[in-house]
Design an enzyme around this catalytic site. Structure first.
Site, mmCIF file in Angstrom:
data_model
loop_
_atom_site.group_PDB
_atom_site.id
_atom_site.type_symbol
_atom_site.label_atom_id
_atom_site.label_comp_id
_atom_site.label_asym_id
_atom_site.label_seq_id
_atom_site.Cartn_x
_atom_site.Cartn_y
_atom_site.Cartn_z
ATOM 1 C CG HIS A 21 -8.025 -3.268 -2.143
ATOM 2 N ND1 HIS A 21 -8.736 -4.243 -1.770
ATOM 3 C CD2 HIS A 21 -8.321 -1.906 -1.717
ATOM 4 C CE1 HIS A 21 -9.442 -3.690 -1.032
ATOM 5 N NE2 HIS A 21 -9.348 -2.326 -0.906
ATOM 6 C CD GLU B 142 -10.647 -2.727 -10.197
ATOM 7 O OE1 GLU B 142 -10.790 -3.934 -10.785
ATOM 8 O OE2 GLU B 142 -11.222 -2.490 -9.341
ATOM 9 C CB THR C 31 2.106 -8.914 3.490
ATOM 10 O OG1 THR C 31 1.077 -8.216 3.841
ATOM 11 C CG2 THR C 31 3.067 -8.257 2.726
ATOM 12 C CB SER D 174 -3.936 0.433 -4.450
ATOM 13 O OG SER D 174 -4.504 1.466 -4.016
ATOM 14 C CG ASN E 292 -4.828 -8.212 -4.036
ATOM 15 O OD1 ASN E 292 -5.703 -9.153 -4.745
ATOM 16 N ND2 ASN E 292 -5.302 -7.306 -3.185
ATOM 17 C CG ASP F 23 -6.848 -5.561 0.974
ATOM 18 O OD1 ASP F 23 -6.455 -6.377 0.093
ATOM 19 O OD2 ASP F 23 -8.016 -5.563 1.091
ATOM 20 N NE ARG G 11 -6.846 -18.434 5.970
ATOM 21 C CZ ARG G 11 -6.608 -17.324 6.520
ATOM 22 N NH1 ARG G 11 -7.886 -16.494 6.327
ATOM 23 N NH2 ARG G 11 -5.916 -16.995 7.495
ATOM 24 N N GLY H 103 -13.367 -12.506 -14.598
ATOM 25 C CA GLY H 103 -12.208 -12.367 -15.274
ATOM 26 C C GLY H 103 -12.002 -11.143 -15.943
#
Length: 220
Positions: free
Chosen positions: A109, A174, A141, A136, A107, A145, A65, A12
């Protein structure tokens, strides 16, 4: 005030950066829930320490899933977020679940997408002889990535870099890039309401950039 739900699988550290930035008077967002696929995720402990709703939604044996994702997002919906942020969430989300989401999800990445989607990005950047590396933020979607890019932070790869050293330097980027992106969404300068992201009212044709050497915000 933008209501943000965070998905995280690990310790985290990016959640901690988001939490710290959210305490600024002009942040424009607050974190209303943290959710993980790992019951012992450090991110959940951080959320509970901050008195934020925290829940583990682990995948059951033999559970498809899509069924797991449905349980996860039903739980997320309970905190009524306006934005979902994947900050180190290590599961691929099913296309079925994504098609049913009524709010945007982004997200973080650890590479300069479209370079190096997936795992082991730091070792792959070194093996490819890349001159630059970084991180990034993109819209999630069904393609791994590959959603629309929103923002990036770049660093030069140094001659003595190892995957571990590079990972540590990218992680520092990040911790600034993700809060800056969420702040831009909260303030309305980065608009995800339509099929194409807009920045300042103009369709975003290239990811916004964050200079890792300054404390300035995103720029076109």
């Amino acid at each position: 005030m933008l209501r943000v739900a965070v998905l995280a699988s690990g310790r985290g550290s990016n959640l901690a950066a988001l939490l710290a930035a959210s305490r600024a008077p002009d942040a424009g967002y607050r974190i209303v829930g943290v959710f993980s696929d790992q019951a012992d995720a450090g991110a959940l402990a951080l959320a509970r320490e901050a008195d934020i709703e925290a829940a583990a939604v682990t995948r059951r044996p033999d559970e498809p899933r899509a069924a797991h994702d449905a349980r996860l997002f039903a739980r997320v919906a309970e905190v009524q977020p306006n934005l979902i942020v994947c900050a180190g969430y290590m599961r691929i989300i099913s296309a079925e679940a994504l098609s049913q989401l009524a709010i945007p999800m982004i997200n973080l990445h650890p590479s300069l997408l479209p370079l190096h989607p997936g795992l082991d990005t730091h070792a792959r950047a070194l093996a490819a002889g890349d001159a630059q590396h970084g991180c990034s933020v993109h819209v999630v979607t069904a393609d791994l990535d590959a959603g629309p890019l929103l923002a990036q932070s770049r660093i030069a790869i140094e001659a003595d870099d190892t995957p571990e050293r590079l990972a540590a330097r990218v992680l520092a980027c990040e911790h600034r890039l993700l809060p800056a992106t969420v702040r831009a969404i909260a303030r309305g300068t980065l608009d995800l309401s339509g099929p194409v992201p807009h920045h300042g009212g103009v369709p975003l044709s290239a990811p916004l950039q964050l200079d890792p050497s300054t404390l300035e915000g995103l720029r076109a």
